[in-house]
Design a protein around this motif. Structure first.
Motif, PDB file in Angstrom:
ATOM      1  N   THR A 187       1.171  -1.156   0.186  1.00 51.57           N
ATOM      2  CA  THR A 187       0.185   0.005  -0.036  1.00 51.57           C
ATOM      3  C   THR A 187       0.958   1.334  -0.023  1.00 51.57           C
ATOM      4  O   THR A 187       0.647   2.212  -0.558  1.00 51.57           O
ATOM      5  N   GLN A 188       1.949   1.298   0.892  1.00 47.11           N
ATOM      6  CA  GLN A 188       2.940   2.166   0.978  1.00 47.11           C
ATOM      7  C   GLN A 188       3.587   2.490  -0.628  1.00 47.11           C
ATOM      8  O   GLN A 188       3.705   3.763  -0.779  1.00 47.11           O
ATOM      9  N   LEU A 189       3.894   1.392  -1.154  1.00 49.99           N
ATOM     10  CA  LEU A 189       4.568   1.521  -2.569  1.00 49.99           C
ATOM     11  C   LEU A 189       3.618   2.017  -3.521  1.00 49.99           C
ATOM     12  O   LEU A 189       4.156   2.871  -4.408  1.00 49.99           O
ATOM     13  N   LEU A 190       2.244   1.924  -3.509  1.00 54.01           N
ATOM     14  CA  LEU A 190       1.208   2.324  -4.388  1.00 54.01           C
ATOM     15  C   LEU A 190       1.391   4.082  -4.015  1.00 54.01           C
ATOM     16  O   LEU A 190       1.165   4.528  -4.980  1.00 54.01           O
ATOM     17  N   ARG A 191       0.989   4.159  -3.119  1.00 58.49           N
ATOM     18  CA  ARG A 191       0.913   5.503  -2.528  1.00 58.49           C
ATOM     19  C   ARG A 191       2.239   6.557  -2.809  1.00 58.49           C
ATOM     20  O   ARG A 191       2.048   7.499  -2.978  1.00 58.49           O
ATOM     21  N   GLY A 192       3.403   5.863  -2.583  1.00 57.97           N
ATOM     22  CA  GLY A 192       4.587   6.547  -2.780  1.00 57.97           C
ATOM     23  C   GLY A 192       5.197   6.673  -4.368  1.00 57.97           C
ATOM     24  O   GLY A 192       5.761   7.694  -4.759  1.00 57.97           O
ATOM     25  N   GLN A 193       4.892   5.723  -5.149  1.00 61.30           N
ATOM     26  CA  GLN A 193       5.361   5.684  -6.612  1.00 61.30           C
ATOM     27  C   GLN A 193       4.250   5.758  -7.642  1.00 61.30           C
ATOM     28  O   GLN A 193       4.543   6.525  -8.539  1.00 61.30           O
ATOM     29  N   LEU A 194       2.906   5.013  -7.441  1.00 62.09           N
ATOM     30  CA  LEU A 194       2.238   5.171  -8.475  1.00 62.09           C
ATOM     31  C   LEU A 194       1.117   6.372  -8.288  1.00 62.09           C
ATOM     32  O   LEU A 194       0.799   6.692  -9.365  1.00 62.09           O
ATOM     33  N   TYR A 195       0.820   6.662  -7.244  1.00 64.02           N
ATOM     34  CA  TYR A 195      -0.302   7.765  -6.963  1.00 64.02           C
ATOM     35  C   TYR A 195       0.502   9.119  -7.892  1.00 64.02           C
ATOM     36  O   TYR A 195      -0.610   9.641  -8.408  1.00 64.02           O
ATOM     37  N   PHE A 196       1.393   9.498  -7.570  1.00 59.43           N
ATOM     38  CA  PHE A 196       1.970  10.771  -8.230  1.00 59.43           C
ATOM     39  C   PHE A 196       1.892  10.515  -9.939  1.00 59.43           C
ATOM     40  O   PHE A 196       1.588  11.507 -10.433  1.00 59.43           O
ATOM     41  N   ALA A 197       2.200   9.415 -10.430  1.00 52.46           N
ATOM     42  CA  ALA A 197       2.043   9.281 -11.728  1.00 52.46           C
ATOM     43  C   ALA A 197       0.678   9.280 -12.102  1.00 52.46           C
ATOM     44  O   ALA A 197       0.234   9.804 -13.291  1.00 52.46           O
ATOM     45  N   LEU A 198      -0.370   8.654 -11.554  1.00 49.85           N
ATOM     46  CA  LEU A 198      -1.577   9.025 -11.784  1.00 49.85           C
ATOM     47  C   LEU A 198      -2.083  10.470 -11.807  1.00 49.85           C
ATOM     48  O   LEU A 198      -2.895  10.700 -12.633  1.00 49.85           O
ATOM     49  N   ALA A 218       6.622   4.786 -11.578  1.00 53.61           N
ATOM     50  CA  ALA A 218       5.315   4.196 -11.516  1.00 53.61           C
ATOM     51  C   ALA A 218       5.466   2.612 -12.426  1.00 53.61           C
ATOM     52  O   ALA A 218       4.983   1.717 -11.856  1.00 53.61           O
ATOM     53  N   GLU A 219       6.271   2.739 -13.179  1.00 54.49           N
ATOM     54  CA  GLU A 219       6.719   1.617 -14.114  1.00 54.49           C
ATOM     55  C   GLU A 219       7.268   0.259 -12.919  1.00 54.49           C
ATOM     56  O   GLU A 219       7.050  -0.806 -13.217  1.00 54.49           O
ATOM     57  N   LYS A 220       8.046   0.961 -12.153  1.00 52.44           N
ATOM     58  CA  LYS A 220       8.734  -0.004 -11.144  1.00 52.44           C
ATOM     59  C   LYS A 220       7.684  -0.930 -10.239  1.00 52.44           C
ATOM     60  O   LYS A 220       7.811  -1.939  -9.860  1.00 52.44           O
ATOM     61  N   CYS A 221       6.707   0.183  -9.805  1.00 55.65           N
ATOM     62  CA  CYS A 221       5.591  -0.327  -9.045  1.00 55.65           C
ATOM     63  C   CYS A 221       4.605  -1.493 -10.025  1.00 55.65           C
ATOM     64  O   CYS A 221       4.308  -2.287  -9.173  1.00 55.65           O
ATOM     65  N   LEU A 222       4.320  -1.089 -11.055  1.00 59.28           N
ATOM     66  CA  LEU A 222       3.546  -1.924 -11.761  1.00 59.28           C
ATOM     67  C   LEU A 222       4.276  -3.484 -11.827  1.00 59.28           C
ATOM     68  O   LEU A 222       3.710  -4.618 -11.714  1.00 59.28           O
ATOM     69  N   THR A 223       5.644  -3.292 -11.993  1.00 58.87           N
ATOM     70  CA  THR A 223       6.452  -4.638 -12.281  1.00 58.87           C
ATOM     71  C   THR A 223       6.461  -5.570 -10.909  1.00 58.87           C
ATOM     72  O   THR A 223       6.162  -6.416 -10.996  1.00 58.87           O
ATOM     73  N   ALA A 224       6.561  -4.791  -9.902  1.00 57.86           N
ATOM     74  CA  ALA A 224       6.641  -5.195  -8.780  1.00 57.86           C
ATOM     75  C   ALA A 224       5.174  -6.009  -8.316  1.00 57.86           C
ATOM     76  O   ALA A 224       5.190  -7.152  -7.719  1.00 57.86           O
TER      77      ALA A 224
END
Length: 322
Positions: free
Chosen positions: A96-107, A171-177
């Motif tokens: 959840t922290q990964l999503l909010r720290g890496q993907l959220y800002f890309a969205l 964001a791509e690193k997050c999606l890959t993980a």
């Protein structure tokens, strides 16, 4: 008296039950937990406690954030994470922290900062969904908020293209993980969805389904087929009505709301409406602050000054139109 649990949300489109990440997160968690939740499409955050959607109501209880709402539901014995071990709960928190720290800002970048996406799709959608005069206030407000968030994270002197490259790279690193962690499973912890599945779905579903004119990050998600299937699986299983409504629109020939938008720039007297919308929002928020005692002013001394300022703003808007 048993009060219903209600959730006031942004409406859906493109086969999604809501276009908003935060609404989707709570809607999915409620479905996974068996909550008898009544969703109410409002598309108007103006009268909400903090000027945002979603808003959860249960009797006198009014909540708006996912941590608050999920904690409240757990107290009512609705828990999507029931049965998870301590280690698995720690994993939920980490991802959840990964999503909010890496993907959220890309969205945020995809929706509100990417000029093509914002001008051609996002702003027109919200301008049409929101009632007047809020449709002149909120899209620009959300755009400015997203830009401020990114400016707070990155040096303002950085080249915009460099910022985009870095944000998308994270964001791509997050999606890959996420793709690696999900593997061939239906959900992240097997055959039953949890709060992590609700959060991942909320982040990925709009990115996958909204027809962005600039689809770079969307294409990366589509290249992770297990994540794409994950989104489709949850939508079909828990929100089939959203797909049916979207298909019905297409069959009727009306198209989805976002496909043939009416742009804000096409509205007559656009500049004057923007000024009036800003004044309306400021006046209402000030009135709310006064009503709860946050602000105290000498109205007698300031009425004439405020009226003069408002007239000057409207006159300036009319001169701009000319």
């Amino acid at each position: 008296m048993n009060h219903p649990m209600e959730l006031y949300i942004w409406g859906g489109d493109w086969g999604l039950p809501s276009v908003d990440l935060h609404c989707l997160e709570i809607m999915a968690y409620a479905k996974f937990s068996g909550v008898p939740l009544q969703t109410c499409v409002t598309n108007n955050p103006f009268w909400t406690p903090n000027g945002r959607l979603p808003v959860f109501k249960h009797g006198k209880q009014i909540l708006s954030s996912f941590p608050e709402i999920s904690a409240y539901l757990r107290k009512k014995n609705f828990n999507a994470d029931f049965g998870l071990s301590h280690k698995q709960c720690s994993e939920v928190l980490a991802y959840t922290q990964l999503l909010r720290g890496q993907l959220y800002f890309a969205l945020q970048y995809v929706r509100w900062v990417d000029t093509k996406n914002y001008i051609e799709l996002i702003r027109p959608w919200y301008a049409k969904a929101l009632p007047f005069p809020c449709n002149y206030y909120y899209p620009g407000s959300y755009e400015r908020e997203a830009k401020h968030q990114l400016q707070a994270l990155y040096d303002q002197d950085d080249d915009p293209q460099s910022i985009e490259t870095f944000v998308y790279g994270e964001a791509e690193k997050c999606l890959t993980a996420l793709s690696t962690r999900l593997g061939d499973q239906e959900f992240f912890f097997g055959v039953h969805p949890t709060s992590l599945d609700a959060t991942v779905y909320a982040y990925l579903a709009p990115l996958l389904k909204v027809p962005f004119p600039s689809p770079a990050l969307q294409n990366y998600l589509k290249a992770c087929p297990n994540l794409a299937r994950f989104v489709v699986r949850i939508t079909q299983r828990y929100f089939p009505y959203a797909i049916q409504e979207f298909d019905a629109k297409k069959s009727a020939g009306s198209g989805a709301r976002g496909e043939t938008p009416e742009s804000v720039s096409d509205f007559p007297n656009r500049r004057r409406h923007q000024v009036l919308a800003g004044l309306f929002a400021a006046a209402a928020m000030t009135g709310y602050a006064l009503s709860i005692g946050l602000v105290q002013v000498s109205i007698k001394d300031e009425v004439s000054e405020n009226l003069a300022n408002h007239e000057d703003l409207i006159q300036a808007a009319e001169n701009t139109e000319d």
